[in-house]
Design an enzyme around this catalytic site. Structure first.
Site, PDB file in Angstrom:
ATOM      1  CE  LYS A  66      -5.245  -1.330   6.400  1.00 21.05           C
ATOM      2  NZ  LYS A  66      -6.465  -0.503   6.490  1.00 21.05           N
ATOM      3  CG  ASP A  68     -11.427   0.140   9.681  1.00 18.83           C
ATOM      4  OD1 ASP A  68     -11.474   0.442   8.476  1.00 18.83           O
ATOM      5  OD2 ASP A  68     -12.184  -0.692  10.206  1.00 18.83           O
ATOM      6  CD  GLU A 208      -8.468  -2.378   8.665  1.00 18.19           C
ATOM      7  OE1 GLU A 208      -8.984  -2.751   7.607  1.00 18.19           O
ATOM      8  OE2 GLU A 208      -8.233  -1.186   8.921  1.00 18.19           O
TER       9      GLU A 208
END
Length: 350
Positions: A66, A68, A208
């Site tokens: 993921k 960010d 994250e």
């Protein structure tokens, strides 16, 4: 569609310095038959990831890191390149390095879906560094430090790919953006791993979280569950409705007062007093002082609170919720921009 057999899962980040790699793909057959051309969309509403507590299981799910940053789509058109935010704003001029990289692609038309990020010294995406490179919320700087991590291909060589399976879209994307590149547009690589082990490893490395995607799903705009996100630390956007002064804290901000949406109203969900550095604290105080009002936007029972109009949305990391609906162990990450499609967190219930 016949799918190639899956290879055995490999541990992600098992070796501290080992780069991430997607599984190899067959090259596209140049002799494939020509298909009727599709009109190129001016804009595509993005597919959004649904938050889940644990990674989904099964061979039909694939995983990525993921990122960010800011969600963007890069449109490569016969007349040039356009870079659009999640909310549809044209930010081409703000990402000159990404624009230059897109112009070098050997393709006449394409729409890439991905995330603009700035990496820290350890190679991890850092949202605050990205904001600083753009001049903060409402800033007008051009970010030469931002990279584009491409994770989907929605239109390619005159063909709309949204009804194709993710496996097919990724096949074409990896031909266009090879794995392991060091350019300003890079591939967000699929990772062969067990979801739980991948999440644990990502968290240990200060990332994250992870994204899981259905490999046989078409590209659907909105938050329908074909993509899900699993975070190491919870992070959501909350409205700033006031602050408490301090004689010792940077810029005199002791604590920001936060609210979430509940139906058509804002409800107080607690405050945050950590995560500020000297630079963003003074920039934040300047913005807040221009929004001071005598009418609180949410019911806040805090003596000496300074109330502000609900115009600023803050990204907040937190560990959990208290029984009375307040944030626990909250930390300020930065301000979200309306152009990035910022949405205030919504609490459920009556």
């Amino acid at each position: 569609m016949t799918k190639p057999p899956r290879k055995p899962s490999k541990p992600l980040l098992g070796e501290a310095d080992a780069p991430l790699r997607s599984r190899p793909r067959r090259r596209r057959d140049p002799a494939q038959p020509n298909l009727p051309l599709d009109a190129m969309p001016a804009r595509i509403e993005p597919c959004l990831a649904l938050l889940m507590a644990k990674p989904p299981k099964g061979d039909n799910w694939v995983y990525e890191i993921k990122w960010d940053g800011y969600r963007l789509s890069v449109h490569i058109e016969p007349t040039g390149v356009r870079i659009l935010t999640r909310g549809g704003h044209d930010w081409t001029s703000r990402f000159p390095a990404i624009e230059r990289a897109a112009k070098e692609f050997p393709v006449a038309t394409a729409i890439l879906d991905g995330e603009a990020v700035v990496l820290d010294e350890q190679g991890r995406p850092d949202f605050s560094l990205l904001q600083q490179s753009l001049g903060g919320r409402g800033g007008k700087k051009r970010s030469s430090a931002a990279l584009f991590m491409a994770f989907d291909l929605l239109y390619f060589d005159g063909h709309d790919l949204r009804n194709s399976e993710l496996d097919t879209r990724r096949h074409l994307l990896e031909d266009l953006v090879p794995a392991g590149g060091e350019d300003d547009i890079r591939l967000s690589e699929e990772i062969e791993a067990d979801g739980d082990q991948l999440l644990e490893s990502a968290c240990e490395h200060g990332l994250e979280g992870i994204i899981a995607k259905r490999r046989d799903a078409p590209y659907s705009s909105g938050r329908l569950g074909d993509w899900v996100k699993i975070k190491c630390v919870r992070s959501e956007s909350f409205m700033i409705v006031g602050y408490e002064r301090s004689t010792v804290a940077r810029a005199g901000i002791g604590r920001l007062l936060l609210a979430a949406r509940k139906g058509k109203k804002l409800v107080y969900v607690g405050g945050v007093g950590t995560g500020f550095n000297e630079r963003n604290a003074y920039e934040l105080r300047e913005k807040l002082d221009g929004l001071i009002t005598s009418t609180p936007a949410a019911a806040v029972d805090r003596k000496g609170a300074v109330f502000v109009k609900p115009k600023l949305i803050a990204e907040i990391e937190y560990r959990a919720w208290t029984d009375d609906g307040k944030l626990r162990h909250a930390s300020y990450k930065g301000l979200r921009d309306v152009a990035d499609g910022a949405e205030t967190y919504e609490v459920k219930g009556k």
